[in-house]
Design an enzyme around this catalytic site. Sequence first.
Site, PDB file in Angstrom:
ATOM      1  N   LYS A 124       0.871  -1.197   0.000  1.00 12.51           N
ATOM      2  CA  LYS A 124       0.000   0.000   0.000  1.00 12.51           C
ATOM      3  C   LYS A 124       0.895   1.229   0.000  1.00 12.51           C
ATOM      4  CE  LYS A 124      -4.438   0.882   0.255  1.00 12.51           C
ATOM      5  NZ  LYS A 124      -5.572   0.020  -0.134  1.00 12.51           N
ATOM      6  N   ASP A 164      -6.970   4.288  -4.613  1.00 11.10           N
ATOM      7  CA  ASP A 164      -7.643   4.103  -3.321  1.00 11.10           C
ATOM      8  C   ASP A 164      -8.302   5.465  -3.058  1.00 11.10           C
ATOM      9  OD1 ASP A 164      -7.625   1.960  -0.962  1.00 11.10           O
ATOM     10  OD2 ASP A 164      -7.517   3.915  -0.016  1.00 11.10           O
TER      11      ASP A 164
HETATM   12  N1  GLU Z   1      -7.293   0.210  -3.085  1.00  6.33           N
HETATM   13  C1  GLU Z   1      -7.997  -0.982  -3.416  1.00  6.33           C
HETATM   14  C2  GLU Z   1      -8.000  -1.912  -2.234  1.00  6.33           C
HETATM   15  O1  GLU Z   1      -8.070  -1.455  -1.104  1.00  6.33           O
HETATM   16  C3  GLU Z   1      -7.503  -1.602  -4.716  1.00  6.33           C
HETATM   17  C4  GLU Z   1      -6.089  -2.048  -4.727  1.00  6.33           C
HETATM   18  C5  GLU Z   1      -5.594  -2.516  -6.095  1.00  6.33           C
HETATM   19  O2  GLU Z   1      -6.379  -2.610  -7.018  1.00  6.33           O
HETATM   20  O3  GLU Z   1      -4.386  -2.794  -6.180  1.00  6.33           O
HETATM   21  O4  GLU Z   1      -8.007  -3.114  -2.347  1.00  6.33           O
END
Ligand code: GLU
Length: 447
Positions: A124, A164
Amino acid sequence: MNVQTIMTNLEAKHPGEKEYLQAVREVLESIEEVYNQHPEFEKAKIVERLVEPDRIFKFRVVWVDDQGQVQVNLGYRVQYNAALGAYKGGLRFHPKVNESMLKFLGFEQIFKNSLTNLPLGGGKGGSDFDPVGKSDEEIMRFCQAFMYELWRNIGPDQDSPAGDVGVGGREIGYLYGAYKKIAREHSTGALTGKSYGWGGSLMRPEATGFGAIYYVVRMLKEKGEDIKGKTIALSGFGNVAWGAATKAVELGAKVVAISGPDGVCEIPGGINMEMINYMLDMRASNRNKVEDMATKFPTLCKFTAGKKSWSVKCDIACPSAFQNELSEADAKELIANGVQYVAEISNMGCQAEAIHAIQAAGIPFGPGKAVNAGGVATSGLEIAQNAAHYNWTAEEVDQKLHKIMNDIYDMCVQYGKQADGSINYVKGANIAGFMRVANAMMAQGII
Ligand code: GLU
């Protein structure tokens, strides 16, 4: 494993990292029993290794605003665990972003990605940059400055960020453009959430919300119920709420509330497609005000300042904005108003006490890492299409997404079924997600 001992050590090592400690505690408490049946996990210190990220990049991001002023932000990428594949997870741009928030999100991402059954590790990232009120040019300059630093640490076989909170299709476009320019890598899955036509997957924008509703449909089916005619309260009005509202309306449910930092918009007759489309304009405006919906549709919505969606009577409550957005008091209000199901679409949308209150009332509760996994799963499908230099049709992607969500649901039931026949979805998701990662770590040795 003794959860309390591990938590005490972590609290001493990472004081004040509230969200991170909360997320770790929730997972450890639900996997403790299973973990202790595997002495080999204890010997290999799987949990002690899992709770610390592989590495964290933290960097300065400098950019120039429209007034010619130099602005300085912090950027991060937490590469948490790569046992199942290259790091994968979104980027969050929000003024409250800090290391604790991104560690909690990265930690959750490990298990969520594991649940998808795709070869995705957990990561992340993000920045304390606040997109609210910024011009398009400012957003672009910030994204470019962010990528000047991040580009070395990402790539389709290394780490693949996506969106996100605060990072949608526009931001991914600017980030990807900058990445290609600097890295001289083209047509790759170094980022996902790209637009269709230049590497994006059809259905990726819809995936998180659609997947969540597929999961909710299964929760209802478990009790012999149908989503048709049910009232749903969503929070926020971003990409996640937009996708969930679209699918819910298609299946005949009534979305009776959306919200923003300014308050709640009650929609007694249920949201319609024109309003759902207007959510996209509201996000693009960068005003971050849900009141705009009531201004645009005054006869259909009622705006109340300072209130949350959880004050609106509904059958199904779906937090879909930010962590800890649903408190114990909110849970009690929902329960008093007759809520029948709660499913988190945001990551850790409910505070721990809220989850306990919901579960104690016998109300099925779906945790974010299972309910919202359709987003990252479709990112995984985007990477697969990029690697194959091919595009699937919307139907093909939706079919795969639907199957992945059904499989996740089945795994949650398999690991979460209680002696009394009820299902603890939190336990099911955590154990199912954990086992796959733990087995991979065992097989790959002490590293
Ligand atoms: N931000 C999204 C999540 O919390 C998507 C993450 C992604 O597609 O890599 O899963």
